[in-house]
Scaffold this motif. Structure first.
Motif, PDB file in Angstrom:
ATOM      1  N   UNK A 173      38.868 -29.631  28.468  1.00 37.11           N
ATOM      2  CA  UNK A 173      39.572 -28.770  29.416  1.00 37.11           C
ATOM      3  C   UNK A 173      39.840 -29.655  30.986  1.00 37.11           C
ATOM      4  N   UNK A 174      38.957 -30.498  31.857  1.00 38.74           N
ATOM      5  CA  UNK A 174      39.774 -30.783  32.726  1.00 38.74           C
ATOM      6  C   UNK A 174      41.388 -30.908  32.913  1.00 38.74           C
ATOM      7  N   UNK A 175      41.252 -32.111  32.036  1.00 35.21           N
ATOM      8  CA  UNK A 175      43.216 -32.818  32.010  1.00 35.21           C
ATOM      9  C   UNK A 175      43.776 -31.236  31.740  1.00 35.21           C
ATOM     10  N   UNK A 176      43.731 -30.608  30.222  1.00 29.93           N
ATOM     11  CA  UNK A 176      44.016 -30.061  29.776  1.00 29.93           C
ATOM     12  C   UNK A 176      44.889 -28.661  31.237  1.00 29.93           C
ATOM     13  N   UNK A 177      42.988 -28.070  32.106  1.00 30.69           N
ATOM     14  CA  UNK A 177      44.082 -27.082  32.408  1.00 30.69           C
ATOM     15  C   UNK A 177      44.044 -27.628  34.163  1.00 30.69           C
ATOM     16  N   UNK A 178      43.656 -29.048  34.726  1.00 32.59           N
ATOM     17  CA  UNK A 178      44.460 -29.079  35.775  1.00 32.59           C
ATOM     18  C   UNK A 178      46.114 -29.589  36.089  1.00 32.59           C
ATOM     19  N   UNK A 179      46.785 -30.166  34.312  1.00 30.11           N
ATOM     20  CA  UNK A 179      47.913 -30.475  34.726  1.00 30.11           C
ATOM     21  C   UNK A 179      49.290 -29.662  34.269  1.00 30.11           C
ATOM     22  N   UNK A 180      48.403 -27.873  33.310  1.00 32.60           N
ATOM     23  CA  UNK A 180      49.296 -27.136  33.406  1.00 32.60           C
ATOM     24  C   UNK A 180      50.133 -25.999  34.133  1.00 32.60           C
ATOM     25  N   UNK A 181      50.863 -26.164  33.462  1.00 32.85           N
ATOM     26  CA  UNK A 181      51.261 -25.442  34.928  1.00 32.85           C
ATOM     27  C   UNK A 181      51.143 -24.026  34.576  1.00 32.85           C
ATOM     28  N   UNK A 182      51.692 -23.532  33.486  1.00 38.35           N
ATOM     29  CA  UNK A 182      51.175 -21.825  33.394  1.00 38.35           C
ATOM     30  C   UNK A 182      49.828 -21.612  33.653  1.00 38.35           C
ATOM     31  N   UNK A 183      49.087 -22.018  33.620  1.00 32.91           N
ATOM     32  CA  UNK A 183      48.001 -21.963  34.159  1.00 32.91           C
ATOM     33  C   UNK A 183      47.273 -21.027  35.338  1.00 32.91           C
ATOM     34  N   UNK A 184      46.919 -20.073  35.958  1.00 32.96           N
ATOM     35  CA  UNK A 184      47.142 -19.365  37.283  1.00 32.96           C
ATOM     36  C   UNK A 184      45.740 -20.366  38.427  1.00 32.96           C
ATOM     37  N   UNK A 185      45.788 -20.078  39.127  1.00 35.38           N
ATOM     38  CA  UNK A 185      45.097 -20.650  40.231  1.00 35.38           C
ATOM     39  C   UNK A 185      44.038 -20.090  40.143  1.00 35.38           C
ATOM     40  N   UNK A 186      43.288 -20.912  40.735  1.00 35.69           N
ATOM     41  CA  UNK A 186      41.177 -20.230  40.225  1.00 35.69           C
ATOM     42  C   UNK A 186      41.383 -20.239  39.263  1.00 35.69           C
ATOM     43  N   UNK A 187      41.435 -20.873  37.969  1.00 35.30           N
ATOM     44  CA  UNK A 187      41.231 -21.064  36.921  1.00 35.30           C
ATOM     45  C   UNK A 187      40.257 -22.735  36.610  1.00 35.30           C
ATOM     46  N   UNK A 188      40.629 -22.936  37.127  1.00 39.73           N
ATOM     47  CA  UNK A 188      39.863 -24.702  37.130  1.00 39.73           C
ATOM     48  C   UNK A 188      38.089 -24.376  38.013  1.00 39.73           C
ATOM     49  N   UNK A 189      38.184 -23.532  38.859  1.00 41.87           N
ATOM     50  CA  UNK A 189      36.772 -23.548  39.699  1.00 41.87           C
ATOM     51  C   UNK A 189      36.206 -22.856  38.184  1.00 41.87           C
ATOM     52  N   UNK A 190      36.519 -21.695  37.487  1.00 44.40           N
ATOM     53  CA  UNK A 190      36.464 -21.000  36.732  1.00 44.40           C
ATOM     54  C   UNK A 190      35.780 -21.664  35.822  1.00 44.40           C
ATOM     55  N   UNK A 191      36.321 -22.362  34.821  1.00 47.40           N
ATOM     56  CA  UNK A 191      36.120 -23.268  33.775  1.00 47.40           C
ATOM     57  C   UNK A 191      34.748 -24.289  34.593  1.00 47.40           C
ATOM     58  N   UNK A 192      35.197 -25.179  35.559  1.00 44.03           N
ATOM     59  CA  UNK A 192      34.424 -25.975  35.700  1.00 44.03           C
ATOM     60  C   UNK A 192      32.481 -25.216  36.188  1.00 44.03           C
ATOM     61  N   UNK A 193      33.125 -23.909  36.493  1.00 43.06           N
ATOM     62  CA  UNK A 193      31.713 -23.494  36.860  1.00 43.06           C
ATOM     63  C   UNK A 193      30.539 -23.235  35.641  1.00 43.06           C
ATOM     64  N   UNK A 194      31.763 -22.527  34.613  1.00 44.17           N
ATOM     65  CA  UNK A 194      31.679 -22.261  33.519  1.00 44.17           C
ATOM     66  C   UNK A 194      30.885 -23.491  32.590  1.00 44.17           C
ATOM     67  N   UNK A 195      30.899 -24.339  33.143  1.00 47.39           N
ATOM     68  CA  UNK A 195      30.883 -25.482  32.360  1.00 47.39           C
ATOM     69  C   UNK A 195      29.075 -26.666  33.392  1.00 47.39           C
ATOM     70  N   UNK A 196      29.373 -26.014  34.569  1.00 45.73           N
ATOM     71  CA  UNK A 196      27.793 -25.671  35.245  1.00 45.73           C
ATOM     72  C   UNK A 196      26.930 -25.070  35.001  1.00 45.73           C
ATOM     73  N   UNK A 197      27.457 -24.610  34.463  1.00 44.79           N
ATOM     74  CA  UNK A 197      26.375 -22.737  33.905  1.00 44.79           C
ATOM     75  C   UNK A 197      25.944 -22.787  32.307  1.00 44.79           C
ATOM     76  N   UNK A 198      26.564 -23.757  31.759  1.00 41.83           N
ATOM     77  CA  UNK A 198      26.455 -23.852  30.735  1.00 41.83           C
ATOM     78  C   UNK A 198      25.430 -25.382  30.138  1.00 41.83           C
ATOM     79  N   UNK A 199      25.432 -26.257  31.677  1.00 42.19           N
ATOM     80  CA  UNK A 199      24.509 -27.187  31.538  1.00 42.19           C
ATOM     81  C   UNK A 199      23.287 -26.939  32.084  1.00 42.19           C
TER      82      UNK A 199
END
Length: 115
Positions: free
Chosen positions: A67-93
């Motif tokens: 998810x890190x490269x998919x979200x970070x390199x995709x120009x169609x992804x809104x700003x803040x999505x990467x932070x949401x994904x990282x937060x979800x991964x940390x909460x899951x861990x």
């Protein structure tokens, strides 16, 4: 000529030396008993490579690495999505670690003399 004070100090030093040797022997026996108890309670190699832990690492690691490269390199992804994904991964861990800790505590022997 020896002074009387030297005789007193010499005898006291000899007594202290004997006491230290006795204490040293007791500490040696105590250390051997403690290491024997630790060896008896030490986990085996089979327990340290629990397949559930490997499965948890794969379950959390592969999506994070993908998810890190998919979200970070995709120009169609809104700003803040990467932070949401990282937060979800940390909460899951955190939740996964809490579940494994509860399982570990539940699997302990009830007669274990832990403090």
């Amino acid at each position: 000529m020896k002074s009387p004070a030297m005789g007193v100090w010499t005898s006291r030093l000899q007594e202290a030396s004997v006491r230290v040797r006795g204490a040293s022997g007791r500490v040696k026996v105590w250390a051997q008993e403690r290491s024997a108890r630790r060896a008896h309670e030490a986990p085996t190699a089979a327990e340290s490579t629990n397949p559930v832990y490997i499965l948890a690492a794969i379950t959390l690691g592969i999506p994070a690495l993908l998810l890190i490269p998919l979200v970070g390199m995709n120009p169609g992804v809104q700003d803040g999505t990467f932070t949401t994904v990282v937060t979800f991964l940390v909460a899951s861990a955190f939740v996964t670690a809490a579940v494994f800790e509860i399982k570990r505590l539940a699997d302990q022997r009830s007669d274990a003399d832990k403090h």
